[in-house]
Design a protein around this motif. Sequence first.
Motif, PDB file in Angstrom:
ATOM      1  N   ASN A  10       7.223   7.575 -16.814  1.00  0.00           N
ATOM      2  CA  ASN A  10       7.439   7.233 -15.410  1.00  0.00           C
ATOM      3  C   ASN A  10       6.717   5.937 -15.056  1.00  0.00           C
ATOM      4  N   ALA A  11       5.574   5.705 -15.686  1.00  0.00           N
ATOM      5  CA  ALA A  11       4.777   4.515 -15.396  1.00  0.00           C
ATOM      6  C   ALA A  11       5.538   3.226 -15.707  1.00  0.00           C
ATOM      7  N   VAL A  12       6.239   3.184 -16.841  1.00  0.00           N
ATOM      8  CA  VAL A  12       6.950   1.947 -17.178  1.00  0.00           C
ATOM      9  C   VAL A  12       8.117   1.713 -16.219  1.00  0.00           C
ATOM     10  N   ARG A  13       8.738   2.781 -15.781  1.00  0.00           N
ATOM     11  CA  ARG A  13       9.821   2.628 -14.798  1.00  0.00           C
ATOM     12  C   ARG A  13       9.271   2.071 -13.487  1.00  0.00           C
ATOM     13  N   LEU A  14       8.134   2.583 -13.062  1.00  0.00           N
ATOM     14  CA  LEU A  14       7.511   2.102 -11.835  1.00  0.00           C
ATOM     15  C   LEU A  14       7.063   0.652 -11.966  1.00  0.00           C
ATOM     16  N   ALA A  15       6.578   0.277 -13.149  1.00  0.00           N
ATOM     17  CA  ALA A  15       6.116  -1.094 -13.350  1.00  0.00           C
ATOM     18  C   ALA A  15       7.252  -2.098 -13.161  1.00  0.00           C
ATOM     19  N   VAL A  16       8.410  -1.795 -13.716  1.00  0.00           N
ATOM     20  CA  VAL A  16       9.568  -2.680 -13.551  1.00  0.00           C
ATOM     21  C   VAL A  16       9.978  -2.764 -12.080  1.00  0.00           C
ATOM     22  N   HIS A  17       9.852  -1.654 -11.385  1.00  0.00           N
ATOM     23  CA  HIS A  17      10.250  -1.596  -9.979  1.00  0.00           C
ATOM     24  C   HIS A  17       9.266  -2.322  -9.068  1.00  0.00           C
ATOM     25  N   LEU A  18       7.979  -2.276  -9.390  1.00  0.00           N
ATOM     26  CA  LEU A  18       6.961  -2.741  -8.447  1.00  0.00           C
ATOM     27  C   LEU A  18       6.379  -4.118  -8.746  1.00  0.00           C
ATOM     28  N   VAL A  19       6.254  -4.482 -10.010  1.00  0.00           N
ATOM     29  CA  VAL A  19       5.521  -5.710 -10.351  1.00  0.00           C
ATOM     30  C   VAL A  19       6.472  -6.902 -10.395  1.00  0.00           C
TER      31      VAL A  19
ATOM     32  N   ALA B  79       0.838  -1.209   0.000  1.00  0.00           N
ATOM     33  CA  ALA B  79       0.000   0.000   0.000  1.00  0.00           C
ATOM     34  C   ALA B  79       0.871   1.257   0.000  1.00  0.00           C
ATOM     35  N   GLU B  80       1.924   1.242   0.799  1.00  0.00           N
ATOM     36  CA  GLU B  80       2.823   2.390   0.849  1.00  0.00           C
ATOM     37  C   GLU B  80       3.531   2.604  -0.495  1.00  0.00           C
ATOM     38  N   ALA B  81       3.970   1.491  -1.113  1.00  0.00           N
ATOM     39  CA  ALA B  81       4.665   1.598  -2.393  1.00  0.00           C
ATOM     40  C   ALA B  81       3.741   2.144  -3.480  1.00  0.00           C
ATOM     41  N   LEU B  82       2.495   1.702  -3.484  1.00  0.00           N
ATOM     42  CA  LEU B  82       1.549   2.192  -4.479  1.00  0.00           C
ATOM     43  C   LEU B  82       1.175   3.652  -4.234  1.00  0.00           C
ATOM     44  N   THR B  83       1.146   4.042  -2.965  1.00  0.00           N
ATOM     45  CA  THR B  83       0.884   5.450  -2.642  1.00  0.00           C
ATOM     46  C   THR B  83       1.996   6.340  -3.173  1.00  0.00           C
ATOM     47  N   VAL B  84       3.236   5.915  -2.973  1.00  0.00           N
ATOM     48  CA  VAL B  84       4.381   6.667  -3.496  1.00  0.00           C
ATOM     49  C   VAL B  84       4.327   6.710  -5.022  1.00  0.00           C
ATOM     50  N   ALA B  85       3.986   5.562  -5.648  1.00  0.00           N
ATOM     51  CA  ALA B  85       3.908   5.506  -7.102  1.00  0.00           C
ATOM     52  C   ALA B  85       2.837   6.454  -7.629  1.00  0.00           C
ATOM     53  N   ALA B  86       1.680   6.464  -6.977  1.00  0.00           N
ATOM     54  CA  ALA B  86       0.593   7.347  -7.408  1.00  0.00           C
ATOM     55  C   ALA B  86       1.018   8.810  -7.313  1.00  0.00           C
ATOM     56  N   ARG B  87       1.725   9.154  -6.247  1.00  0.00           N
ATOM     57  CA  ARG B  87       2.183  10.538  -6.078  1.00  0.00           C
ATOM     58  C   ARG B  87       3.162  10.904  -7.189  1.00  0.00           C
TER      59      ARG B  87
END
Length: 230
Positions: free
Chosen positions: A33-42, A11-19
Amino acid sequence: MPFSPADFRLAEALTVAARQLHEQTGPQATLRNAVRLAVHLVPGADHAGIVTVDRDLVLTSVTWSDDVARSAQELTGMPGHRAFREQLWAAPVATLADTTGTNGPGQSLSVLGVRAVLALRLRTDRNRLTALVLFGGKPDGHDETSLRIGRMLAAHISVAHDSATVQEQLTEAMRTRDLIGQATGLLMAREGVDAAEAFDHLVRASQQQNIKLRELAQRYVDAAARPRDA
């Protein structure tokens, strides 16, 4: 329903990603930025990209995390992957669990080191869909956790992109209004007419020359800004 420490971390990671997504300066920056976050989170996502697919199943690459993702996206747009693109139109999620089949259309993907593909729809209109595509280096590398996190992240990406698009459109509308206002003022001063007459002049000239009103207004403003010849 009790939450585990892992749930809180997610939840915290997704909150940071949304921000971070909402802090970007425009739609394209949001998607980069979305593709960078996807590699980092998924989990299982070693590379990521965003594509559009039209009703004729033509795939267009929008952005990518790296060269592997770019090449993989181009390959999923080839005729051998038509079924994958059809699957994405039929459902919000499309998968290639293992790209190493000896006669399968995904064989060329495995040459890139891509063994599994997971695509998640971001948005759909009548003629085109946009999807986040995740590429993994292991067969069956996208499990239920990958799907769960990927879908949550995709929802955040979709909202952030729509917001950035609306903001960009509003900004452009304001710029256009100001530009047309400047051109109208120039015509009022030059021709000695009121605002309505000056605007009508712009509209008629735009129609006669078959160019957009904003482009014509820009020409007037640019011409007025140029120094007169001595």
